[in-house]
Scaffold this active site. Structure first.
Site, mmCIF file in Angstrom:
data_model
loop_
_atom_site.group_PDB
_atom_site.id
_atom_site.type_symbol
_atom_site.label_atom_id
_atom_site.label_comp_id
_atom_site.label_asym_id
_atom_site.label_seq_id
_atom_site.Cartn_x
_atom_site.Cartn_y
_atom_site.Cartn_z
ATOM 1 N N ASP A 131 0.867 -1.175 0.000
ATOM 2 C CA ASP A 131 0.000 0.000 0.000
ATOM 3 C C ASP A 131 0.901 1.221 0.000
ATOM 4 O O ASP A 131 2.028 1.173 0.509
ATOM 5 C CB ASP A 131 -0.898 0.002 1.242
ATOM 6 C CG ASP A 131 -1.985 -1.071 1.190
ATOM 7 O OD1 ASP A 131 -2.421 -1.434 0.085
ATOM 8 O OD2 ASP A 131 -2.405 -1.531 2.270
ATOM 9 N N ASP A 145 -6.916 -1.497 -4.555
ATOM 10 C CA ASP A 145 -7.954 -1.151 -3.574
ATOM 11 C C ASP A 145 -8.927 -0.122 -4.150
ATOM 12 O O ASP A 145 -10.136 -0.205 -3.919
ATOM 13 C CB ASP A 145 -7.322 -0.585 -2.295
ATOM 14 C CG ASP A 145 -6.439 -1.572 -1.572
ATOM 15 O OD1 ASP A 145 -6.643 -2.796 -1.729
ATOM 16 O OD2 ASP A 145 -5.531 -1.118 -0.840
#
Length: 162
Positions: A131, A145
């Site tokens: 991330d 995401d």
């Protein structure tokens, strides 16, 4: 007749009919999912390689490794999440013919497929998801995401309207 006009309006391609249109829908679906996957994996590769620490307006770009799912749930359950991702990935492919041919469900499921594939690859090959987009007030996330989130919003909208 009016059924033909209705069918054309709800399809991805307004001029084609029959098998050619189905092939064209599958092509758009595949291209969208593949682009999401490529952009996701490319950005993760760059983040992993360069480990930036950037502040761009209200967005911070930095490497975060995530062994769970969104909002810190299922932390450390990488293999469980990898298997779930694989099942979702296979399910979308196997049940493609059941996905309504309108733009919103086609686009939404293709975004979902690309996003699930991107995070699944990380889980299987890295043991965690990369991330890197940090808004400070929200958990750090990535391109996959974002695709999954837009997919869910699109599907909720589509099925709520029905």
């Amino acid at each position: 007749g009016s059924k033909d006009v209705q069918y054309r309006k709800s399809s991805w391609c307004s001029k084609e009919t029959g098998a050619f249109m189905v092939k064209k829908e599958i092509t758009y679906f595949t291209i969208t999912a593949t682009l999401v996957l490529i952009i996701d994996q490319l950005t993760k590769f760059l983040i992993a390689h360069f480990s930036p620490n950037l502040n761009i307006l209200f967005i911070k770009i930095h490497l975060v490794t995530n062994t769970g799912a969104g909002f810190g749930i299922l932390a450390g359950k990488t293999w469980l999440l990898a298997i779930i991702s694989l099942l979702v990935f296979i399910g979308i492919i196997l049940y493609y013919k059941e996905i309504p041919k309108e733009k919103i469900p086609q686009l939404s499921f293709s975004l979902l497929l690309g996003g699930v594939a991107g995070n699944m690859i990380d889980r299987f090959f890295r043991g965690y998801v990369i991330d890197f987009i940090d808004l400070s007030f929200w958990p750090v996330f990535n391109i996959a995401d974002m695709a999954i989130t837009f997919a869910v919003i699109g599907l909720i909208y589509y099925y709520w309207k029905k």
